[in-house]
Design a protein around this motif. Structure first.
Motif, PDB file in Angstrom:
ATOM      1  N   LEU A   1       4.970  11.415   3.528  1.00 55.86           N
ATOM      2  CA  LEU A   1       5.454  11.574   4.898  1.00 55.86           C
ATOM      3  C   LEU A   1       4.552  10.796   5.848  1.00 55.86           C
ATOM      4  CD1 LEU A   1       6.149  15.421   4.832  1.00 55.86           C
ATOM      5  CD2 LEU A   1       7.861  13.635   4.916  1.00 55.86           C
ATOM      6  N   GLY A   2       5.152  10.164   6.840  1.00 51.90           N
ATOM      7  CA  GLY A   2       4.375   9.416   7.821  1.00 51.90           C
ATOM      8  C   GLY A   2       3.744  10.336   8.837  1.00 51.90           C
ATOM      9  N   LEU A   3       3.013   9.754   9.775  1.00 51.61           N
ATOM     10  CA  LEU A   3       2.287  10.552  10.754  1.00 51.61           C
ATOM     11  C   LEU A   3       3.232  11.404  11.610  1.00 51.61           C
ATOM     12  CD1 LEU A   3      -0.490  11.172  11.974  1.00 51.61           C
ATOM     13  CD2 LEU A   3      -0.063   9.356  13.625  1.00 51.61           C
ATOM     14  N   LEU A   4       4.310  10.769  12.107  1.00 52.61           N
ATOM     15  CA  LEU A   4       5.237  11.499  12.961  1.00 52.61           C
ATOM     16  C   LEU A   4       5.945  12.601  12.191  1.00 52.61           C
ATOM     17  CD1 LEU A   4       6.968   8.901  15.306  1.00 52.61           C
ATOM     18  CD2 LEU A   4       5.541  10.850  15.927  1.00 52.61           C
ATOM     19  N   GLN A   5       6.343  12.284  10.948  1.00 55.82           N
ATOM     20  CA  GLN A   5       7.030  13.287  10.135  1.00 55.82           C
ATOM     21  C   GLN A   5       6.095  14.438   9.804  1.00 55.82           C
ATOM     22  OE1 GLN A   5       8.211  10.681   6.965  1.00 55.82           O
ATOM     23  NE2 GLN A   5      10.288  10.444   7.764  1.00 55.82           N
ATOM     24  N   THR A   6       4.850  14.090   9.454  1.00 55.52           N
ATOM     25  CA  THR A   6       3.876  15.138   9.146  1.00 55.52           C
ATOM     26  C   THR A   6       3.703  16.061  10.349  1.00 55.52           C
ATOM     27  OG1 THR A   6       2.709  13.670   7.652  1.00 55.52           O
ATOM     28  CG2 THR A   6       1.495  15.565   8.448  1.00 55.52           C
ATOM     29  N   THR A   7       3.575  15.458  11.519  1.00 59.62           N
ATOM     30  CA  THR A   7       3.376  16.243  12.729  1.00 59.62           C
ATOM     31  C   THR A   7       4.597  17.097  13.049  1.00 59.62           C
ATOM     32  OG1 THR A   7       1.958  14.510  13.565  1.00 59.62           O
ATOM     33  CG2 THR A   7       2.781  16.084  15.162  1.00 59.62           C
ATOM     34  N   GLY A   8       5.762  16.463  13.033  1.00 59.39           N
ATOM     35  CA  GLY A   8       6.967  17.150  13.473  1.00 59.39           C
ATOM     36  C   GLY A   8       7.501  18.158  12.468  1.00 59.39           C
ATOM     37  N   LEU A   9       7.344  17.869  11.175  1.00 58.77           N
ATOM     38  CA  LEU A   9       7.972  18.723  10.167  1.00 58.77           C
ATOM     39  C   LEU A   9       7.009  19.732   9.571  1.00 58.77           C
ATOM     40  CD1 LEU A   9       9.900  15.915   8.253  1.00 58.77           C
ATOM     41  CD2 LEU A   9      10.877  17.563   9.831  1.00 58.77           C
ATOM     42  N   VAL A  10       5.724  19.416   9.575  1.00 58.35           N
ATOM     43  CA  VAL A  10       4.770  20.281   8.871  1.00 58.35           C
ATOM     44  C   VAL A  10       3.793  20.949   9.835  1.00 58.35           C
ATOM     45  CG1 VAL A  10       2.924  20.326   7.162  1.00 58.35           C
ATOM     46  CG2 VAL A  10       4.967  18.946   6.754  1.00 58.35           C
TER      47      VAL A  10
ATOM     48  N   ALA B   1       0.832  -1.204   0.000  1.00 58.83           N
ATOM     49  CA  ALA B   1       0.000   0.000   0.000  1.00 58.83           C
ATOM     50  C   ALA B   1       0.866   1.253   0.000  1.00 58.83           C
ATOM     51  CB  ALA B   1      -0.922  -0.011   1.215  1.00 58.83           C
ATOM     52  N   THR B   2       1.925   1.231   0.824  1.00 62.29           N
ATOM     53  CA  THR B   2       2.826   2.379   0.856  1.00 62.29           C
ATOM     54  C   THR B   2       3.487   2.569  -0.497  1.00 62.29           C
ATOM     55  OG1 THR B   2       3.264   1.802   3.135  1.00 62.29           O
ATOM     56  CG2 THR B   2       4.709   3.423   2.150  1.00 62.29           C
ATOM     57  N   ALA B   3       3.925   1.443  -1.100  1.00 63.66           N
ATOM     58  CA  ALA B   3       4.553   1.522  -2.415  1.00 63.66           C
ATOM     59  C   ALA B   3       3.589   2.143  -3.417  1.00 63.66           C
ATOM     60  CB  ALA B   3       4.978   0.132  -2.870  1.00 63.66           C
ATOM     61  N   ALA B   4       2.316   1.729  -3.347  1.00 59.66           N
ATOM     62  CA  ALA B   4       1.327   2.255  -4.275  1.00 59.66           C
ATOM     63  C   ALA B   4       1.177   3.762  -4.095  1.00 59.66           C
ATOM     64  CB  ALA B   4      -0.016   1.564  -4.057  1.00 59.66           C
ATOM     65  N   ARG B   5       1.139   4.202  -2.833  1.00 62.08           N
ATOM     66  CA  ARG B   5       0.966   5.634  -2.571  1.00 62.08           C
ATOM     67  C   ARG B   5       2.143   6.445  -3.072  1.00 62.08           C
ATOM     68  NH1 ARG B   5       0.514   6.814   3.294  1.00 62.08           N
ATOM     69  NH2 ARG B   5       1.503   8.694   2.498  1.00 62.08           N
TER      70      ARG B   5
ATOM     71  N   GLU C   1      -2.780  16.906   4.385  1.00 60.09           N
ATOM     72  CA  GLU C   1      -3.018  16.120   3.170  1.00 60.09           C
ATOM     73  C   GLU C   1      -1.830  16.196   2.228  1.00 60.09           C
ATOM     74  OE1 GLU C   1      -6.695  17.438   1.509  1.00 60.09           O
ATOM     75  OE2 GLU C   1      -7.882  16.230   2.898  1.00 60.09           O
ATOM     76  N   ALA C   2      -1.280  17.416   2.100  1.00 54.17           N
ATOM     77  CA  ALA C   2      -0.134  17.559   1.202  1.00 54.17           C
ATOM     78  C   ALA C   2       1.039  16.728   1.706  1.00 54.17           C
ATOM     79  CB  ALA C   2       0.260  19.033   1.097  1.00 54.17           C
ATOM     80  N   ALA C   3       1.264  16.750   3.005  1.00 55.21           N
ATOM     81  CA  ALA C   3       2.366  15.974   3.570  1.00 55.21           C
ATOM     82  C   ALA C   3       2.124  14.484   3.359  1.00 55.21           C
ATOM     83  CB  ALA C   3       2.501  16.281   5.059  1.00 55.21           C
ATOM     84  N   HIS C   4       0.887  14.071   3.564  1.00 59.92           N
ATOM     85  CA  HIS C   4       0.517  12.674   3.390  1.00 59.92           C
ATOM     86  C   HIS C   4       0.714  12.259   1.930  1.00 59.92           C
ATOM     87  CE1 HIS C   4      -1.530   9.125   4.837  1.00 59.92           C
ATOM     88  NE2 HIS C   4      -2.262   9.119   3.740  1.00 59.92           N
ATOM     89  N   ALA C   5       0.282  13.155   1.014  1.00 62.90           N
ATOM     90  CA  ALA C   5       0.403  12.844  -0.409  1.00 62.90           C
ATOM     91  C   ALA C   5       1.860  12.716  -0.832  1.00 62.90           C
ATOM     92  CB  ALA C   5      -0.292  13.915  -1.240  1.00 62.90           C
ATOM     93  N   LEU C   6       2.757  13.397  -0.112  1.00 58.16           N
ATOM     94  CA  LEU C   6       4.182  13.299  -0.440  1.00 58.16           C
ATOM     95  C   LEU C   6       4.813  12.063   0.180  1.00 58.16           C
ATOM     96  CD1 LEU C   6       5.243  17.021  -0.043  1.00 58.16           C
ATOM     97  CD2 LEU C   6       5.295  15.683  -2.144  1.00 58.16           C
TER      98      LEU C   6
END
Lengths: 277, 365
Positions: free
Chosen positions: B264-273, A109-113, B257-262
């Protein structure tokens, strides 16, 4: 020459593509040939609470293909591409990006994203970072690239969207058109296989729409696979291989742009076109 | 009219001379003029009298109030006891340790004041504070100085800074906890914040000093100052949590959403964005909490910790300085004002620095 903006593994690119990518604006623009399926959407249903937003969507998009999705607001077009990028969960059906199932095991899933890039209506640049930092954040933290390499690649991408000289500025110092081009560069920095655009020019002042569409057109000729929600007819006519018309959570009509705009088959398409043209 | 091809050269905007400005703003009408003159006279009179008392006719040095003969302020009460005012009853031969501790505290604050340092520099803050406490206490290397001897302005600064530096991360965690989807964490955070905010600090301090030892086994003896430090820290962390929560709420959803689309994981999104933007937005609220915290350190006086208010109170009850309340409390007020006003200026400059970048991302119309 530093590294070329190697967008995709060459193996997956068909033989027709690479020359188009080398020069930014070839005199005679050549459409790269279509490849194997890139995104496969099968029977996708989605509900928000009890509202049935996507009602069984089937769609296959091939490598190098560009589709423009049209439809009235609330038709589910935005939801569909957000599902492809895993920003929204869907309850039924299957979406595969380059063979990786979005609902597969976590790794798959991560790879797909990672294979999809997304450009938002509101740009969503990170306001506390410079344009360059916006473009290097994900490559450095997700792909673990060293800062120097990430910055070199980001600079090349920013040059490609014609805002290299803005790299050290903050988003709020740029015009809307420049911000959206920066957002495109930021997405490209992750080397996506397919780019998703959710109404990329709707939030722009009219005089800036052109510069963003120009960048998107260049990308298209360089062989990027694209799913674009946009009501810019000129862009759809020039770039799209297929136009997809959605209404009430279904795909109503799929046709080449010339045919769709001049001779829509479906009653609902005709109605929609008569309202926006 | 004019030729369309000729563009007009830009001109500077007209500027008012001082005289024009005064005419417009101070003497625009008869009523304005009267008001201006009356306010100027009253204000001038006040300032003159204050200066006359506090500076011009003041006596600065002396052994007792008998030395003050000129009728102005008798600052001798402060200067005669400067050592207590600065450091309480900290032993005279060891005052260099107070100076070193203040240096450590300055190092602790440095990464906050100076921006654009690498992320690890934030660790200087807790390290600096702990080093300051260690050198004051002795840490089994230097001769031990029990906290009963600590006091004065040094103690206000120490408690205020320690509270601020530890309250911020705790407050951030509480703010996230309050927004968490996990019911237990959410309930704990809300409970903690609401209970702490619902009880006066003075009550909590009494509880820590008087009530807590009743519940502890006889042998266990937590240091009074350390208990107070913990209470002050937890108290301001609840306020900090609310300040940060306001910032978190104002970061648009599109950023996540932008961070997620790039990718970035939850922790990275929180800490960096998310967090960097939230903190920037809440700087005024956070500094407000810092200022409140610093002023609250004067409450330690009620549990017999000799911070600067306590030291001054003690001086005023000394027979040789009886009746000098004005001088004593004006001085205390001045000390707190200088500290809090500097923090407020510092906050304003931080906001200005981050102004160009901190503009929130545009929300969908």
């Amino acid at each position: 020459m530093t590294r070329a903006p190697a967008k995709k593994p060459a193996a997956r690119k068909s033989a027709a593509a690479p020359q188009a990518a080398a020069t930014p604006a070839p005199p005679a623009r050549v459409r790269p040939a279509l490849g194997p399926p890139c995104v496969e959407i099968e029977g996708v249903h989605k509900w928000y609470g009890d509202t049935h937003i996507l009602r069984g969507v089937d769609l296959s998009i091939r490598d190098n293909e560009k589709v423009v999705i049209l439809g009235p607001s609330g038709s589910g077009k935005s939801t569909l591409i957000r599902c492809v990028n895993a920003l929204e969960p869907y309850q039924e059906g299957r979406i595969k990006v380059v063979g990786c199932d979005l609902k597969g095991p976590p790794k798959e899933a991560t790879a797909a994203r990672r294979k999809t890039g997304m450009v938002f209506q509101q740009f969503n640049l990170f306001p506390h970072l410079t344009i360059l930092e916006n473009c290097t954040l994900a490559p450095m933290w997700v792909l673990k690239k060293p800062r120097k390499a990430a910055e070199e690649e980001a600079m090349e991408l920013l040059e490609r969207v014609h805002i290299g000289e803005q790299a050290r500025k903050y988003p709020a110092q740029l015009s809307g058109g420049q911000q959206q081009r920066a957002a495109i560069a930021r997405s490209l920095a992750m080397n996506p296989e397919i780019m998703l655009f959710d109404e990329p020019t709707s939030a722009l002042d009219p005089e800036m729409v052109g510069e963003v569409l120009e960048v998107m057109t260049e990308m298209a000729y360089e062989g990027m696979t694209m799913m674009v929600i946009s009501h810019e007819m000129s862009f759809a006519r020039e770039v799209a291989d297929r136009v997809i018309f959605m209404d009430e959570g279904e795909i109503v009509e799929i046709a080449p742009p010339d045919q769709f705009f001049s001779n829509p088959k479906h009653e609902r398409s005709r109605e929609f076109l008569s309202r926006i043209l | 009219m004019s030729d369309a091809a000729v563009t007009r050269a830009p001109r500077l905007a007209p500027r008012l001379t001082a005289w024009q400005w005064a005419r417009q703003n101070l003497f625009g009408s008869v009523a304005d003029s009267i008001l201006t003159v009356v306010v100027a006279i009253v204000f001038g009179w006040l300032v003159w009298h204050a200066l006359d008392w506090a500076v011009i006719r003041a006596d600065w040095f002396g052994e007792s109030k008998e030395a003050c003969k000129s009728g102005g302020a008798c600052w001798a009460v402060i200067t005669a006891r400067w050592r207590q005012v600065v450091a309480g009853y900290y032993p005279e031969g060891h005052l260099y340790r107070v100076a070193l501790a203040m240096l450590f505290l300055a190092v602790a604050v440095f990464p906050v004041v100076k921006r654009d340092l690498p992320a690890w520099s934030a660790l200087l803050a807790p390290v600096g504070v702990i080093a300051a406490i260690a050198i004051l206490g002795g840490a089994n290397i230097l001769p031990s100085v029990p906290t009963d001897y600590w006091g004065g302005i040094m103690l206000n600064v120490l408690v205020g800074l320690t509270g601020a530096i530890f309250a911020l991360p705790i407050g951030i965690l509480l703010a996230f906890g309050r927004r968490s989807d996990l019911p237990i964490i959410k309930a704990f955070s809300i409970g903690f914040i609401e209970i702490i905010r619902g009880v006066p600090l003075i009550t909590l301090l009494f509880m820590s000093s008087v009530v807590l030892p009743l519940f502890l086994p006889a042998g266990v003896n937590l240091d009074k100052l350390m208990r107070a430090l913990a209470v002050v820290t937890l108290f301001s962390s609840a306020y900090m949590a609310e300040a940060v929560r306001g910032g978190l709420q104002s970061v648009p959803k599109g950023q996540r959403e932008a961070a997620h689309a790039l990718g970035l994981g939850l922790l990275q999104t929180t800490g960096l964005v998310v967090l960097p933007q939230a903190i920037r937005i809440s700087i005024p609220a956070i500094v407000n909490t810092f200022i409140g915290l610093f002023k609250d350190t004067s409450l330690l006086y009620v549990i017999a910790i000799l911070e600067v208010t306590g030291v001054i109170r003690q001086a005023l009850s000394d027979f040789s300085w009886l009746g000098l309340e004005n001088e004593g409390y004006v001085f205390v007020a001045f000390v707190f004002w200088v500290a809090c006003f500097s923090m407020s200026r510092w906050s304003a400059s931080l906001e200005k620095q981050t102004g160009k970048e901190a503009k929130p991302a545009r929300e969908p119309a």
